[in-house]
Design a protein around this motif. Structure first.
Motif: not given
Length: 368
Positions: A331-334, A115, A162, A209
């Protein structure tokens, strides 16, 4: 043949020759049909210019400049180049210069993470426009650091599988290749892309994701679509990884076309009809399909209408200030359906501003 007809024929041949000698494909009938004559509110030059102007007026992200701003900056730079807008280019380059010295140089990221490293895209793109070697070296520093600690299989040490990374890891390497023509950057990007394709693409063509998060998140898949598109724009036909990437791209585009809303948008969770319409993913998919039609990777009569419908719908999400609405926040992964469906929506977020400019540029280039 009458003299006037001979003159028209000769003129047509000269036009074709000019395009071919320049290495530019002539717009096809289908491209002219689907990628021109838009409603006034969806004129790509006007929409792109409005969003680019909004970017110029925006503040830098804090505490450092990370990927959403970088992607919007890249979009504005390439849009300015495509429209031959020297004033906009100068403004975008002037935005960068203060980051090279105190106190704003503190906004330049210095962290080995996908990032952050993508920041190098901005100086590399600027260096290709200005020819400045110092700026190019700054960008290459980030590209080389992505592979400072490679894995035993040759992948970047920043690999995390990811789907976001299918853009973050590859586009910086592609920009480094474009700036230097050093094949190591191209090979790194292609190797990374094929590894992600093999691990994360599902039988229907879409992408989870992450391996442990079985949801087809819109923008995550958008990063994949945009990343593969950038790869295909640069990889030569002779590259050993091109066929695999092209096959993955086509498989994805086919499933996206099947999941498009009737009004042209795509959803926060692509395959869930109850999910809300999301603009950043729609922008990324639109960009990918426009380029696919333009370059012959996709069938024009099948995907031209899909891309046109998407662009017109997307333009309706750009407000009078040049801010894009209905953007999923970072948005993170979940592993939670409710998590993705319940993500807040934002206006003017760089995540959504960027792909509007990518798509506008692609439309304008397709008509040239």
């Amino acid at each position: 043949m009458p003299k006037r007809a001979r003159i028209r024929s000769l003129f047509s041949q000269m036009v074709v020759c000019a395009f071919l000698c320049a290495g530019t494909a002539l717009p096809t009938v289908a491209q002219q049909k689907y990628f021109s004559n838009f409603p006034d509110q969806a004129d790509p030059k006007a929409v792109g210019a409005k969003v680019a102007a909004r970017f110029v007026a925006s503040e830098h992200l804090r505490p450092v400049v990370v990927y959403p701003e970088v992607c919007a900056w890249y979009g504005a730079l390439t849009f300015a180049e495509a429209t031959h807008n020297a004033a906009l280019l100068q403004q975008l380059q002037a935005r960068f210069e203060p980051l090279t010295r105190p106190p704003l140089n503190e906004l330049v990221p210095d962290k080995e993470h996908v990032d952050y490293e993508i920041f190098g895209v901005v100086p590399l793109q600027i260096s290709m426009e200005t020819g400045d070697s110092v700026t190019r070296q700054l960008g290459l520093r980030f590209a080389d650091r992505q592979w400072a600690h490679p894995q035993s299989d040759g992948l970047s040490g920043q690999t995390r599988f990811w789907i976001d990374d299918m853009y973050m890891l590859t586009v910086l390497q592609l920009e480094a290749y474009r700036a230097t023509k050093d094949a190591k950057y191209l090979d790194r990007a292609a190797h990374e892309m094929t590894a992600y394709l093999r691990k994360l693409q599902q039988p229907n063509g879409l992408f989870y994701h992450a391996e442990d998060v079985p949801f087809f998140w819109g923008r995550g898949n958008g990063w994949v679509a945009a990343g593969m598109t950038e790869m295909l724009l640069t990889l030569p036909a002779s590259h050993p990884d091109r066929a695999e990437i092209l096959a993955g791209y086509r498989k994805m585009m086919a499933e996206l076309a099947r999941n498009q809303n009737a009004d042209g948008m795509w959803r926060q969770l692509i395959d869930k009809p109850e999910s809300w319409e999301e603009s950043s993913s729609t922008g990324m998919f639109t960009f990918a399909m426009i380029e696919g039609v333009r370059h012959g990777w996709l069938t024009e009569e099948t995907y031209g209408p899909v891309a046109r419908r998407a662009w017109i719908a997307l333009a309706g999400f750009v407000d009078q200030h040049g801010d894009v609405t209905n953007i999923c926040v970072g948005t993170n992964k979940q592993n939670s359906y409710d998590y993705y469906l319940g993500r807040p929506r934002s206006t003017g977020d760089f995540h959504g501003q960027a792909p509007v400019m990518w798509a506008a540029r692609a439309l304008l280039e397709s008509a040239q």
